[in-house]
Design an enzyme around this catalytic site. Sequence first.
Site, PDB file in Angstrom:
ATOM      1  N   GLY A  12       0.817  -1.207   0.000  1.00  0.00           N
ATOM      2  CA  GLY A  12       0.000   0.000   0.000  1.00  0.00           C
ATOM      3  C   GLY A  12       0.846   1.248   0.000  1.00  0.00           C
ATOM      4  O   GLY A  12       2.076   1.189   0.092  1.00  0.00           O
ATOM      5  N   PRO A  13       0.209   2.414  -0.097  1.00  0.00           N
ATOM      6  CA  PRO A  13       0.937   3.686  -0.128  1.00  0.00           C
ATOM      7  C   PRO A  13       1.689   3.935   1.179  1.00  0.00           C
ATOM      8  O   PRO A  13       1.401   3.309   2.207  1.00  0.00           O
ATOM      9  CB  PRO A  13      -0.184   4.722  -0.315  1.00  0.00           C
ATOM     10  CG  PRO A  13      -1.368   3.950  -0.786  1.00  0.00           C
ATOM     11  CD  PRO A  13      -1.246   2.590  -0.206  1.00  0.00           C
ATOM     12  N   GLY A  17       0.293   2.455   7.686  1.00  0.00           N
ATOM     13  CA  GLY A  17       0.340   1.582   8.860  1.00  0.00           C
ATOM     14  C   GLY A  17       0.798   0.161   8.616  1.00  0.00           C
ATOM     15  O   GLY A  17       0.499  -0.729   9.413  1.00  0.00           O
ATOM     16  N   LYS A  18       1.541  -0.077   7.549  1.00  0.00           N
ATOM     17  CA  LYS A  18       2.004  -1.443   7.245  1.00  0.00           C
ATOM     18  C   LYS A  18       2.951  -1.953   8.321  1.00  0.00           C
ATOM     19  O   LYS A  18       2.788  -3.067   8.837  1.00  0.00           O
ATOM     20  CB  LYS A  18       2.680  -1.476   5.868  1.00  0.00           C
ATOM     21  CG  LYS A  18       1.760  -1.093   4.716  1.00  0.00           C
ATOM     22  CD  LYS A  18       2.452  -1.182   3.379  1.00  0.00           C
ATOM     23  CE  LYS A  18       3.540  -0.135   3.221  1.00  0.00           C
ATOM     24  NZ  LYS A  18       3.008   1.248   3.196  1.00  0.00           N
ATOM     25  N   HIS A 235      -6.168  32.901 -15.293  1.00  0.00           N
ATOM     26  CA  HIS A 235      -5.898  31.484 -15.589  1.00  0.00           C
ATOM     27  C   HIS A 235      -6.626  30.576 -14.590  1.00  0.00           C
ATOM     28  O   HIS A 235      -7.361  29.661 -14.978  1.00  0.00           O
ATOM     29  CB  HIS A 235      -4.384  31.243 -15.540  1.00  0.00           C
ATOM     30  CG  HIS A 235      -3.981  29.847 -15.894  1.00  0.00           C
ATOM     31  ND1 HIS A 235      -3.349  29.530 -17.077  1.00  0.00           N
ATOM     32  CD2 HIS A 235      -4.111  28.668 -15.225  1.00  0.00           C
ATOM     33  CE1 HIS A 235      -3.123  28.229 -17.121  1.00  0.00           C
ATOM     34  NE2 HIS A 235      -3.562  27.685 -16.000  1.00  0.00           N
ATOM     35  N   GLU A 236      -6.442  30.860 -13.309  1.00  0.00           N
ATOM     36  CA  GLU A 236      -7.065  30.010 -12.280  1.00  0.00           C
ATOM     37  C   GLU A 236      -8.578  30.219 -12.225  1.00  0.00           C
ATOM     38  O   GLU A 236      -9.322  29.280 -11.936  1.00  0.00           O
ATOM     39  CB  GLU A 236      -6.434  30.291 -10.913  1.00  0.00           C
ATOM     40  CG  GLU A 236      -4.925  30.068 -10.843  1.00  0.00           C
ATOM     41  CD  GLU A 236      -4.470  28.721 -11.372  1.00  0.00           C
ATOM     42  OE1 GLU A 236      -5.269  27.756 -11.303  1.00  0.00           O
ATOM     43  OE2 GLU A 236      -3.350  28.627 -11.873  1.00  0.00           O
ATOM     44  N   HIS A 239     -10.090  27.885 -14.761  1.00  0.00           N
ATOM     45  CA  HIS A 239     -10.213  26.523 -14.228  1.00  0.00           C
ATOM     46  C   HIS A 239     -11.386  26.426 -13.256  1.00  0.00           C
ATOM     47  O   HIS A 239     -12.186  25.487 -13.303  1.00  0.00           O
ATOM     48  CB  HIS A 239      -8.926  26.132 -13.483  1.00  0.00           C
ATOM     49  CG  HIS A 239      -7.762  25.837 -14.376  1.00  0.00           C
ATOM     50  ND1 HIS A 239      -7.840  24.970 -15.444  1.00  0.00           N
ATOM     51  CD2 HIS A 239      -6.470  26.278 -14.344  1.00  0.00           C
ATOM     52  CE1 HIS A 239      -6.650  24.890 -16.031  1.00  0.00           C
ATOM     53  NE2 HIS A 239      -5.809  25.677 -15.390  1.00  0.00           N
TER      54      HIS A 239
END
Length: 374
Positions: A12-13, A17-18, A235-236, A239
Amino acid sequence: DVSLPSGFLFSGPPGTGKTLLAKAVAGESGLPFFAVSASELSSVHSGGTTENIKKLFSAARKYAPSMIFIDEIDAIAAKRSKSSQGADRDRNLTVNALLTEMDGFVSGDDAVFVMAATNHPELLDSAVVRPGRFDETILCDLPNRQARQCFFNKFSKKHNIQLNDIDLIDLVSSSRGMSSAQIDQVFREAIYQSVSESKVLSVAALKKTMVRVSYGTPSEHIVLGEQEKKRTAYHEAGHLLVTSLLFPKQAIDFVTIEPRDQALGFVATRAEEEYESHSSIRINNSLEVLLAGRVAEKLFSEKEEEISTGASNDITKATQLAMHAVYEGGLDPSIGPVNVAMLTKFEESELLTRAQRAVQQWIIDAETSVEQRL
């Protein structure tokens, strides 16, 4: 009789908690526990890594039944190659040694239970993850809404901060995509900041810290002139407006024209809890959102030659999305439901040329549509 499993692989990422889960299993079992990282087993000397693996399992057998945990196992158990030269040969011998040691220690007084963690399970050799070595791969994914709520409740009680229902819902929603380690980091950094300012930890401090952890701090080294600030704002705004029009259910998490993390500004949307497939309509809408900033710049300056290269990242993402639709998704009628990359191997051909033109047309059509919309 059903034999006991011989090992678990946690994948996992980062920050999910691994390692903590492996320690919890060891603690509950009460067995001798040997925890190492793959970097501790690795050696620059030829055959050194193989020897370290043998020593680890030899020590574990002396205290059997026992447990071994290897963190970041992909560093020593990557897929073997057919090459027998230099580093490739050493890597193959390392994997072979690990496979040999993991065989046969699953029952009786000599049982050695092996656990390992990796962020990249796809890199591991297929023989390592087969039943009999790692009997089960346990996915430790990013926490869902319910899990994140539990984390916020736990950490808020730990640090004596009161969260009302509205604040809790807002924080949980804003933390979509965060790992438990990142949520913990938000609380710790908010406490550091509050202590440095001689203030009491507050919800406002948590929200401010969450923005900093997720999106970085404003850059002190990039100074924008008035014209560039206006260009970035348009620009923003492009979006933001098109996102609101085409994805009305999409929550806007953060908008800024302060330079952060090498970006002059950005609109951050909150990831949705429910997955939705990429249809042609959704992809076209997403392309319009990506190209809206560039088009807004054009409308602001009223001259196409005044458009800046600030949209280069947006163009890259738009191209990748259009390529996914045409090359892999089979969504372009002129190409059909085929995988272009598999058929052409990206070598020059009539099909590849048509696919490239189709990708270009998807982007041009999206740009034309969003310009009319704005």
